[in-house]
Design a protein around this motif. Structure first.
Motif, short mmCIF file in Angstrom:
data_model
loop_
_atom_site.label_atom_id
_atom_site.label_comp_id
_atom_site.label_asym_id
_atom_site.label_seq_id
_atom_site.Cartn_x
_atom_site.Cartn_y
_atom_site.Cartn_z
N TYR A 1 0.87 -1.18 0.00
CA TYR A 1 0.00 0.00 0.00
C TYR A 1 0.91 1.23 0.00
O TYR A 1 1.75 1.40 0.89
CB TYR A 1 -0.89 0.00 1.25
CG TYR A 1 -1.62 1.31 1.47
CD1 TYR A 1 -2.83 1.57 0.83
CD2 TYR A 1 -1.09 2.29 2.31
CE1 TYR A 1 -3.49 2.78 1.02
CE2 TYR A 1 -1.75 3.50 2.50
CZ TYR A 1 -2.95 3.74 1.85
OH TYR A 1 -3.58 4.93 2.04
N LEU A 2 0.75 2.07 -1.01
CA LEU A 2 1.57 3.28 -1.12
C LEU A 2 0.85 4.43 -0.43
O LEU A 2 -0.23 4.85 -0.86
CB LEU A 2 1.80 3.62 -2.60
CG LEU A 2 2.65 4.87 -2.87
CD1 LEU A 2 4.10 4.63 -2.48
CD2 LEU A 2 2.56 5.27 -4.34
N ALA A 3 1.45 4.94 0.64
CA ALA A 3 0.81 6.00 1.42
C ALA A 3 0.86 7.35 0.73
O ALA A 3 0.03 8.22 1.00
CB ALA A 3 1.48 6.09 2.79
N GLY A 4 1.84 7.56 -0.15
CA GLY A 4 1.98 8.86 -0.81
C GLY A 4 2.78 9.86 -0.01
O GLY A 4 2.89 11.02 -0.39
N ASP A 5 3.32 9.42 1.13
CA ASP A 5 4.13 10.29 1.99
C ASP A 5 5.58 9.85 1.96
O ASP A 5 5.89 8.65 1.90
CB ASP A 5 3.64 10.24 3.44
CG ASP A 5 2.44 11.13 3.68
OD1 ASP A 5 2.23 12.06 2.88
OD2 ASP A 5 1.71 10.91 4.65
N GLY A 6 6.46 10.84 2.03
CA GLY A 6 7.87 10.55 2.24
C GLY A 6 8.13 10.46 3.74
O GLY A 6 7.43 11.06 4.55
N ALA A 7 9.14 9.68 4.12
CA ALA A 7 9.46 9.52 5.54
C ALA A 7 10.92 9.14 5.69
O ALA A 7 11.56 8.70 4.72
CB ALA A 7 8.56 8.46 6.18
#
Length: 655
Positions: A504-510
């Motif tokens: 699942y790709l959250a779309g956030d960088g971390a």
């Protein structure tokens, strides 16, 4: 392009929970947290089955935990049957019928309390009213209402009869209502004549009338109107009905409609979407389980708590932590109609004092605006009832975190900095107040059973001390099931081909720090590529807000022939907006400050000052619009959802 993101912000302060807090916590200490994580790793399905049987009342018990045969269209507890409203209300009638469920404070300060018994009565009467209009299980009902007991009852009544609700935030435009009615195929609208906000009336039914007048809404059979202000409204006798007339003479009992665990509970359209609206569809069983678990874990819920989540029911935070999570746990909660600065900037602190709130959950944007409005104001109020503070909506910068910790929490309340999304249904990465040593600005670790990771463009884990793209590697019960009417878009958006549909790709960088703590860097498209360095905007914003003169900042990029992107900062000062020779002097001071805090690479090329920032009425900064201003583009998007559209012109002129 590499998807690794550089972390340039150093944060070494650590705040462990006190031994006294650990002793009373639902998850007491990191060993208890690790034990749950190990159970989920060892027996994934058994772990979720145990929790689902423990926390949810099932009309028909499930025998199958996870069906992943059509991944990523996962199904949880699919052969079980339940009702969300029954789990929120009926389950408490024998044990605590006279406990306050909701303490509702109106914009003008008027207080209304309803017990579980009274809320159950209201929901049953409304459910019977909806049935009298011919609304059936599976049909969609659009709700466009102010924050109120009536809005909570409307959502619960839909759940009670198996109708699928779709709540539209009361600040959205007629165009937004129109799009959502058509996409969901809604058969009815529940609205109000007007809403009260900061001493002003804002028309709601007029926006619904305008939306229905745009055409294509033939599916709508009835518009039910709650009389909030007795404001003047247009009326269609064939279509419109007052809520009080609908309720008159209705039975005070309504048997719940038992639905399968995978029955859609609601569709919620994500804010800020362009083109066709994106309807996030959640299930009944898995979503409700996740609401209950996160209430008990993240907020360490106790029956004696007074819980206050400041979010509007128009957002997922209001769904999970106003309408479903607190009520399913049997909590007493505060519901608030107004804004934090009306009639003055002490409103939140006065309410915490008066209601003896013990768990307080709000957004970083609200925190920063309250710092600007009066950083010492909380000290004038008795906030000793507080035991947990929470933040939601976006990463909180370390300076705001420290103010929240010291000034609001008296340096004794754990802060739960929660990362999650409309799509996840509830918290995913967050400190546990009785277990996790916290670091300002870090969401810390995934909850037990959530298998999160930070990966590079090949899907491989980046490891400690590095950054990349946040993903979830295994399904979880609270996850979205699809995008309403568009399964292809669901797959493409959340399970993209570049990761072979595995994650699942959250779309956030971390980023991971050296201790394995996760720090959210903001949306992937909010990452700047400056001279080959990929920098998260959140870190530059945090550095700016750490300056004593700065109340709030938003950072975007604009194309640059030399560096690829140039950093543009929009800044709200704690003092008046500078003019004349003051402006260049403060700009240089802030540029030098960022260079010292982070490094010369992060120094903003351009700093613009405004009296505030363009925000939706929920407090979300519209960075999309700021990017257009930074590029010198004409703003063609709909700006009717903004709290303060006039600020766009000011920021466009500022330089």
């Amino acid at each position: 392009m590499s998807s690794s993101i550089e972390s340039v912000l150093q944060e070494n302060r650590v705040f462990p929970p006190s031994p006294e807090f650990v002793r009373q916590a639902n998850i007491p200490g990191m060993a208890a947290y690790q034990s749950l994580c190990d159970e989920a790793e060892r027996d994934f399905e058994g772990y979720w089955a145990r929790l689902a049987r423990q926390e949810i009342i099932w009309h028909k018990p499930f025998t199958r935990v996870l069906n992943d045969t059509r991944a990523p269209f996962y199904k949880w507890f699919e052969d079980g049957e339940l009702n969300a409203s029954y789990n929120c209300l009926d389950r408490h009638l024998k044990t605590q019928p006279d406990k306050t469920a909701i303490a509702f404070e109106a914009d003008d300060g008027t207080l209304t309390r309803v017990t579980y018994k009274e809320l159950h009565r209201r929901v049953c009467m409304l459910a019977n009213g909806l049935k009298s209009l011919g609304i059936e299980k599976g049909e969609r009902v659009l709700i466009y209402m102010p924050m109120s007991i009536e809005a909570v009852a409307a959502m619960q009544a839909c759940a009670r009869i198996g109708a699928v609700h779709s709540v539209v935030f009361g600040g959205f435009s007629a165009k937004s209502i129109h799009e959502r009615i058509i996409d969901a195929g809604a058969v009815a609208v529940l609205t109000a004549d007007e809403q009260m906000r900061g001493g002003r009336t804002i028309p709601l039914k007029a926006a619904v009338d305008e939306a229905l007048g745009m055409g294509g809404c033939e599916s709508i059979r009835k518009v039910v109107v709650y009389r909030r202000t007795a404001g003047k409204v247009a009326w269609d006798d064939k279509r419109d009905i007052w809520l009080h007339d609908l309720l008159e003479g209705r039975s005070e009992t309504c048997e719940p409609e038992w639905v399968g665990a995978e029955h859609p509970l609601f569709i919620l359209y994500t804010s800020g979407s362009t083109g066709k609206p994106k309807g996030i569809q959640h299930s009944t069983g898995g979503y409700l389980l996740w609401c209950v678990l996160t209430m008990k874990w993240t907020f360490d819920y106790k029956p004696s708590d007074v819980f206050w989540c400041t979010a509007d029911v128009g957002w997922v935070t209001g769904h999970s932590y106003v309408v479903y999570g607190p009520l399913a746990c049997g909590a007493t909660e505060v519901v608030f109609e107004g804004v934090p600065t009306y009639p003055d900037a002490g409103r939140f602190w006065r309410m915490i004092q008066d209601h003896k709130v013990s768990v307080f959950y709000t957004a970083p944007t609200a925190i920063r605006s309250l710092i600007k409005a009066g950083g010492d104001l909380p000290k004038k109020y008795d906030l000793s009832s507080l035991r947990i503070l929470g933040t939601v909506g976006e990463p909180i910068n370390p300076e705001a975190w420290m103010w929240y910790h010291e000034t609001v929490g008296g340096a004794r309340c754990p802060i739960v900095d929660t990362w999650w999304q409309t799509e996840t249904g509830g918290h995913m990465i967050t400190p546990l107040p009785g277990a996790t040593p916290t670091k300002p600005g870090s969401a810390t670790f995934p909850l037990p059973g959530i298998f999160a990771d930070i990966v590079d463009e090949t899907g491989e884990s980046v490891g400690r001390g590095k950054g990349g793209v946040l993903v979830i590697k295994r399904p979880w019960p609270g996850m979205l099931r699809t995008i309403w009417g568009d399964p292809e878009r669901y797959t493409k958006t959340y399970y993209p081909a570049e990761y072979q549909g595995r994650y699942y790709l959250a779309g956030d960088g971390a980023t991971y720090d050296e201790d394995g703590y996760i720090r959210i860097m903001g949306r992937i498209d909010d990452v700047l590529n400056v001279a080959g360095h990929r920098l998260g905007t959140m870190e530059i914003e945090s550095a700016l807000v750490a300056n004593p003169k700065v109340a709030e900042a938003a950072v975007v990029g604009r194309p640059d022939d030399v560096t690829g992107e140039a950093i543009v900062a929009f800044v709200v000062l704690k003092q008046a907006r500078p003019e004349g020779a003051d402006a260049p002097r403060i700009i240089k001071e802030l540029q030098d400050w960022v260079a010292k805090e982070i490094g010369p690479i992060a120094k903003p090329r351009d700093i613009r000052f405004g009296d505030n920032l363009p925000k939706t009425r929920s407090g979300k900064i519209m960075r999309r619009l700021l990017r257009s201003i930074a590029k010198g583009e004409t703003i063609a998007q709909d700006v009717s959802t903004l709290e303060n559209p006039a600020i766009l012109e000011q920021l466009g002129q500022s330089s």
